[in-house]
Motif scaffolding. Structure first.
Motif, short mmCIF file in Angstrom:
data_model
loop_
_atom_site.label_atom_id
_atom_site.label_comp_id
_atom_site.label_asym_id
_atom_site.label_seq_id
_atom_site.Cartn_x
_atom_site.Cartn_y
_atom_site.Cartn_z
N ALA A 189 0.84 -1.20 0.00
CA ALA A 189 0.00 0.00 0.00
C ALA A 189 0.87 1.25 0.00
O ALA A 189 1.84 1.36 0.75
CB ALA A 189 -0.92 0.00 1.21
N ILE A 190 0.52 2.19 -0.87
CA ILE A 190 1.26 3.45 -1.00
C ILE A 190 0.34 4.60 -0.62
O ILE A 190 -0.83 4.63 -1.02
CB ILE A 190 1.78 3.64 -2.44
N ALA A 191 0.86 5.54 0.16
CA ALA A 191 0.07 6.70 0.60
C ALA A 191 0.55 7.96 -0.09
O ALA A 191 1.75 8.18 -0.26
CB ALA A 191 0.20 6.87 2.12
N ILE A 192 -0.41 8.79 -0.50
CA ILE A 192 -0.10 10.15 -0.95
C ILE A 192 -0.06 11.04 0.28
O ILE A 192 -1.06 11.23 0.96
CB ILE A 192 -1.16 10.65 -1.95
N VAL A 193 1.11 11.59 0.58
CA VAL A 193 1.28 12.38 1.81
C VAL A 193 1.52 13.86 1.52
O VAL A 193 1.64 14.66 2.45
CB VAL A 193 2.43 11.81 2.66
N GLY A 194 1.60 14.23 0.25
CA GLY A 194 1.78 15.63 -0.11
C GLY A 194 1.31 15.87 -1.54
O GLY A 194 1.46 14.98 -2.39
N LEU A 203 7.84 22.28 -4.60
CA LEU A 203 7.95 22.85 -3.26
C LEU A 203 6.64 22.71 -2.49
O LEU A 203 6.64 22.41 -1.29
CB LEU A 203 8.36 24.33 -3.35
N GLN A 204 5.52 22.91 -3.19
CA GLN A 204 4.22 22.72 -2.54
C GLN A 204 4.06 21.30 -2.03
O GLN A 204 3.65 21.07 -0.88
CB GLN A 204 3.09 23.02 -3.53
N GLU A 248 -1.27 23.79 -19.95
CA GLU A 248 0.07 23.73 -19.38
C GLU A 248 -0.03 23.71 -17.86
O GLU A 248 -1.08 24.02 -17.29
CB GLU A 248 0.90 24.94 -19.84
N GLY A 249 1.05 23.31 -17.22
CA GLY A 249 1.06 23.27 -15.76
C GLY A 249 1.98 22.19 -15.25
O GLY A 249 2.68 21.51 -16.00
N ALA A 250 1.98 22.04 -13.93
CA ALA A 250 2.78 21.01 -13.26
C ALA A 250 2.01 20.49 -12.06
O ALA A 250 1.38 21.28 -11.34
CB ALA A 250 4.14 21.56 -12.82
N GLY A 251 2.05 19.18 -11.84
CA GLY A 251 1.41 18.57 -10.69
C GLY A 251 2.27 17.45 -10.15
O GLY A 251 2.75 16.61 -10.93
N LEU A 252 2.49 17.43 -8.84
CA LEU A 252 3.33 16.41 -8.21
C LEU A 252 2.68 15.92 -6.93
O LEU A 252 1.97 16.67 -6.24
CB LEU A 252 4.71 16.96 -7.87
N VAL A 253 2.92 14.64 -6.62
CA VAL A 253 2.53 14.10 -5.32
C VAL A 253 3.78 13.56 -4.63
O VAL A 253 4.72 13.11 -5.28
CB VAL A 253 1.47 12.98 -5.46
#
Length: 272
Positions: free
Chosen positions: A7-12, A105-106, A262-267
């Protein structure tokens, strides 16, 4: 290994999208059903919209949609950030780097990162290998001189390494990820992949693999898209893939094409 161990958690979470400089604003945009497609801001494309537009799809060197989704330059202003990067570097780099740094950074600050061993944190980024604003400028500044020489018999002036645009911007695919890992001082390995529209999903999958096999304790994963907007708009126009109205309606009977964005998204991911 048990199911729990996989199991993997998204923490940010972090993102910078058109009209949405963060996850909360992006959710408000979705919940409010707001369309952010517009004509390009002044100066964003190298030619004016009126000179390019023709409502008949498929005409050579013409656009049949005037709209796309743009991140305003003020959204990714990193001037107040104190990052471990060489002085003056950010000012030389294409807006794509700024978008990724902002989203990265977010995501990092959204998670519990204080006790992480940064040598065991990595990054997998989906980033299409397309011309950026800055790499297009490099081409005009340098290849354009060669074309002038061949076409007009003029000797080219200057050289590649004294262009107005910093030559670092020729590394459109892999360097943004390297700059982000340097800014966050994470050294657990990073790489960039281009799997077209599936790039972000592949990045997530490969980041999870690192967590499952135990070679990392946390991973950043996601996608970046900030190409030369006129390049993508023209390309999809020639493919007849754009929505003429500038409205993207996937899985809808009224759907009539895509809208370039356009844009950027990260977890930030950890083992649960």
């Amino acid at each position: 290994m048990s199911r729990t161990a996989y199991a993997i958690a998204i923490v940010g979470i972090g993102c910078t999208y058109p009209g949405a400089p963060g996850p909360d604003a992006f959710w408000d945009q979705i919940y409010g059903r707001r369309c952010v497609a517009t004509e390009p801001p002044e100066g964003r494309w190298s030619l004016p919209v009126d000179a390019l537009y023709d409502p008949e799809p498929g005409k050579t060197d013409k656009l049949f949609s005037r709209k796309a989704c743009f991140v305003e330059e003020t959204v990714h202003n990193l001037s107040e950030e104190k990052l471990p990067l060489p002085s003056g570097l950010l000012e030389k780099l294409d807006p794509a780097f700024h978008l990724l740094l902002d989203a990265g950074l977010q995501a990092w600050r959204d998670g519990k990162t204080e006790r992480l061993d940064r040598s065991r944190v990595g990054l997998v980024l989906g980033n299409l290998a397309l011309p950026s604003d800055s790499s297009s400028a490099l081409a005009r500044e340098n290849l354009g001189r060669q074309v002038e020489k061949m076409a007009l018999g003029k000797a080219p002036t200057g050289s590649f390494f004294n262009s107005r645009t910093d030559p670092l911007n020729r590394y459109v695919a892999g360097l943004p990820a390297g700059i982000l890992t340097q800014a966050l001082q994470i050294t657990g390995g990073h790489f960039t992949l281009d799997a077209a529209c599936a790039s972000s999903l592949y990045a997530l999958k490969l980041a999870c693999d690192r967590l499952i096999d135990g070679t990392a304790d946390a991973m950043l994963a996601g996608g970046l898209s900030r190409p030369d907007g006129l390049c993508t708009q023209m390309g999809f126009s020639q493919l007849r893939a754009l929505s003429p109205s500038g409205t993207c309606s996937p899985f809808d009977a009224d759907g009539n094409g895509l809208v370039v964005g356009e844009g950027a998204g990260l977890v930030l991911l950890k083992r649960l």
